[in-house]
Design a protein around this motif. Structure first.
Motif, PDB file in Angstrom:
ATOM      1  N   UNK A 193       0.800  -1.226   0.000  1.00 51.47           N
ATOM      2  CA  UNK A 193       0.000   0.000   0.000  1.00 51.47           C
ATOM      3  C   UNK A 193       0.834   1.278   0.000  1.00 51.47           C
ATOM      4  N   UNK A 194       1.991   1.252   0.658  1.00 50.76           N
ATOM      5  CA  UNK A 194       2.811   2.460   0.748  1.00 50.76           C
ATOM      6  C   UNK A 194       3.420   2.860  -0.597  1.00 50.76           C
ATOM      7  N   UNK A 195       3.488   1.926  -1.544  1.00 49.09           N
ATOM      8  CA  UNK A 195       4.020   2.265  -2.866  1.00 49.09           C
ATOM      9  C   UNK A 195       3.242   3.418  -3.465  1.00 49.09           C
ATOM     10  N   UNK A 196       1.930   3.390  -3.262  1.00 49.13           N
ATOM     11  CA  UNK A 196       1.067   4.452  -3.772  1.00 49.13           C
ATOM     12  C   UNK A 196       0.944   5.609  -2.790  1.00 49.13           C
ATOM     13  N   UNK A 197       0.641   5.298  -1.515  1.00 46.62           N
ATOM     14  CA  UNK A 197       0.286   6.358  -0.569  1.00 46.62           C
ATOM     15  C   UNK A 197       1.482   7.157  -0.067  1.00 46.62           C
ATOM     16  N   UNK A 250       4.290   7.453  -3.854  1.00 47.72           N
ATOM     17  CA  UNK A 250       3.726   8.021  -5.072  1.00 47.72           C
ATOM     18  C   UNK A 250       3.923   7.158  -6.300  1.00 47.72           C
ATOM     19  N   UNK A 251       4.238   5.876  -6.116  1.00 45.87           N
ATOM     20  CA  UNK A 251       4.426   4.983  -7.250  1.00 45.87           C
ATOM     21  C   UNK A 251       3.101   4.580  -7.865  1.00 45.87           C
ATOM     22  N   UNK A 262      -4.641   1.748   1.650  1.00 38.40           N
ATOM     23  CA  UNK A 262      -5.310   0.767   0.795  1.00 38.40           C
ATOM     24  C   UNK A 262      -6.224   1.460  -0.215  1.00 38.40           C
ATOM     25  N   UNK A 263      -6.911   2.488   0.231  1.00 40.27           N
ATOM     26  CA  UNK A 263      -7.810   3.213  -0.665  1.00 40.27           C
ATOM     27  C   UNK A 263      -7.059   3.852  -1.823  1.00 40.27           C
ATOM     28  N   UNK A 264      -5.841   4.304  -1.570  1.00 39.28           N
ATOM     29  CA  UNK A 264      -5.068   4.942  -2.637  1.00 39.28           C
ATOM     30  C   UNK A 264      -4.739   3.946  -3.740  1.00 39.28           C
ATOM     31  N   UNK A 265      -4.475   2.682  -3.352  1.00 42.48           N
ATOM     32  CA  UNK A 265      -4.183   1.655  -4.343  1.00 42.48           C
ATOM     33  C   UNK A 265      -5.428   1.349  -5.170  1.00 42.48           C
TER      34      UNK A 265
END
Length: 346
Positions: free
Chosen positions: A80-84, A87-88, A109-112
Motif C-alpha cells: 500500500x505504501x508504494x502508492x500512498x 507516489x508509485x 489501501x484506498x489509494x491503491x
C-alpha cells in the motif's frame, strides 16, 4: 481478578467465534448471488492483485494460494505504501484487484484501489462496512455479511473474507467441487469450535515463544495464528512455511521449544508431517493437526473433504483455543494492549 473469575467472564471474541457458522450461512445465502454476478463482470483477468493489512492480508495470502493452485492465475500482494507514501503507480490495467478491509477506511489501501480503478482494472472491495469509502471506490463491492464485530481481535471477519474470496474464485473458475465444499462449511465450523487444543498452553507458557508452521493455504492460517498469539496473549510467535523453517529457523528448536504445525489434507501434508517429526526429534514440543506424524503430538482437527476448506476450518479451532488462552493468561482478548479496532495507515 482471579483466573477463575477471568475465565468465567464472557468476551465479545468468544461470542463472535460462536457466530462464525451463522455468519458463513448469511454470506452463502445473501452474498453468493452478488458474488456470482461480480465474477461474470470480472471477465478474464490476466492476473490478480491484493491490497490489505493485518488479518485481512492473511486472508489475501490464503486467496493467493487458491488462485495460483486452482485457477492458474498469479496473485501479487501490493504494498500500500508504494502508492500512498512513495507516489508509485503499479501497472494494474489487466488485473483483478481485490482489496480487503473490515472498515473500508484505511487511506493507504484506498489509494491503491483508486489508482487501479482509474487504470481500468476491475477492483473488488471486500468489506464489513457496506457504505464505506472502499465500497464506493471499487468497481464492485462485496459485503462479507459478518455482522458487527466488537472485539479488536478479528475472527468472523477473517473467516468471511476468505469465504467471500473463495466464492469469487470458484465462480470465476467454474469450480463446482469447491462451491459444494464451501456450502458445507457452516456445519464444519460448528464442529471445529469444540476441538480441544489446550495441550498447547503449558509448553508455550514455559518458553514464551513459538513457531507456527503451514504450507500453501495453511501458511496463511499460520500467519493469522501467529498474529493472534502476539495480539491477544502477549506471546511471541513466528509463522513459517514448513519448507522455509528448515532453512535456518529450525536451528533453535530444542529443549521443548513449541511448534504448532497446521497440517492440511493436501499434497503438502506429508512434507509438513516430516518437518514436524524432525523438530520433535530435535527436542521440540511439537503439536500437529495431521494423522501423518509419528513423533509429534496430534491435535484434534475437523476434516472437510476439500483442501481449501480443510485449511480454513482450522482457524476456527485455533480461535477457540486462543480466546481461552488469553483469558487463562489474565488478558482480555477484546482489548489487546496498544491496539484499537480500526487502524488507519497512510
Amino acid at each position: 481478578m482471579s483466573e477463575a473469575s477471568t475465565l468465567a467472564t464472557p468476551t465479545h471474541m468468544r461470542r463472535e467465534i460462536e457466530e462464525i457458522p451463522d455468519a458463513a450461512r448469511r454470506l452463502l445465502a445473501d452474498g453468493h448471488p452478488l458474488i456470482r454476478d461480480i465474477a461474470k463482470k470480472a471477465g478474464a483477468p490476466v492476473f490478480l492483485a491484493s491490497v490489505a493489512r493485518g488479518s485481512s492480508d492473511h486472508a489475501a495470502t490464503f486467496l493467493k494460494y487458491a488462485s495460483e493452485i486452482y485457477l492458474g492465475l498469479a496473485m501479487a500482494s501490493l504494498g500500500p505504501s508504494v502508492s500512498s507514501v512513495y507516489g508509485g503507480k503499479v501497472k494494474l490495467g489487466q488485473a483483478l484487484v481485490i482489496a480487503i478491509s473490515q472498515s473500508g477506511a484505511s487511506p493507504d489501501s484506498l489509494s491503491v484501489v483508486e489508482s487501479a480503478t482509474k487504470q481500468g482494472a476491475f477492483t473488488v472491495g471486500f468489506t464489513n462496512t457496506s457504505d464505506s469509502k472502499l465500497a464506493r471506490l471499487s468497481s464492485a463491492a462485496i459485503d462479507i455479511c459478518a455482522g458487527p464485530e466488537r472485539s479488536v481481535a478479528a475472527t468472523k471477519t477473517f473467516v468471511n473474507s476468505v469465504l467471500a474470496g473463495l466464492l469469487l474464485l470458484a465462480e470465476i473458475g467454474g469450480d463446482k467441487e469447491l462451491l459444494d465444499a464451501l456450502a458445507a462449511l457452516p456445519e464444519h465450523f460448528e464442529k471445529a469450535i469444540d476441538k480441544d487444543w489446550r495441550a498447547l498452553a503449558q509448553p508455550i507458557e514455559q518458553r514464551g515463544s513459538l513457531y507456527v508452521i503451514g504450507r500453501g493455504p495453511g501458511l496463511a492460517i499460520a500467519n493469522e495464528a501467529a498474529l493472534k498469539f502476539k495480539e491477544t496473549c502477549q506471546i511471541h510467535a513466528e509463522a513459517y512455511s514448513s519448507a522455509e523453517v528448515m532453512h535456518g529457523p529450525v536451528s533453535i528448536v530444542e529443549n521443548g521449544y513449541p511448534i504448532l504445525a497446521l497440517g492440511v489434507r493436501d499434497a503438502a501434508e506429508e512434507g509438513l508431517a516430516e518437518a514436524a517429526d524432525r523438530m520433535a526429534d530435535q527436542g521440540g514440543s511439537v503439536f500437529a493437526t495431521t494423522d501423518k506424524v509419528s513423533r509429534a503430538e496430534k491435535l484434534a482437527f475437523q476434516a472437510t473433504g476439500h483442501p481449501l476448506t480443510d485449511a480454513l476450518v482450522q482457524i476456527v479451532s485455533f480461535y477457540a483455543f486462543i480466546e481461552w488462552f488469553a483469558r487463562h493468561r489474565g488478558f482480555n482478548p477484546d482489548v489487546p494492549k496498544h491496539l484499537k479496532k480500526v487502524t488507519q495507515t497512510v
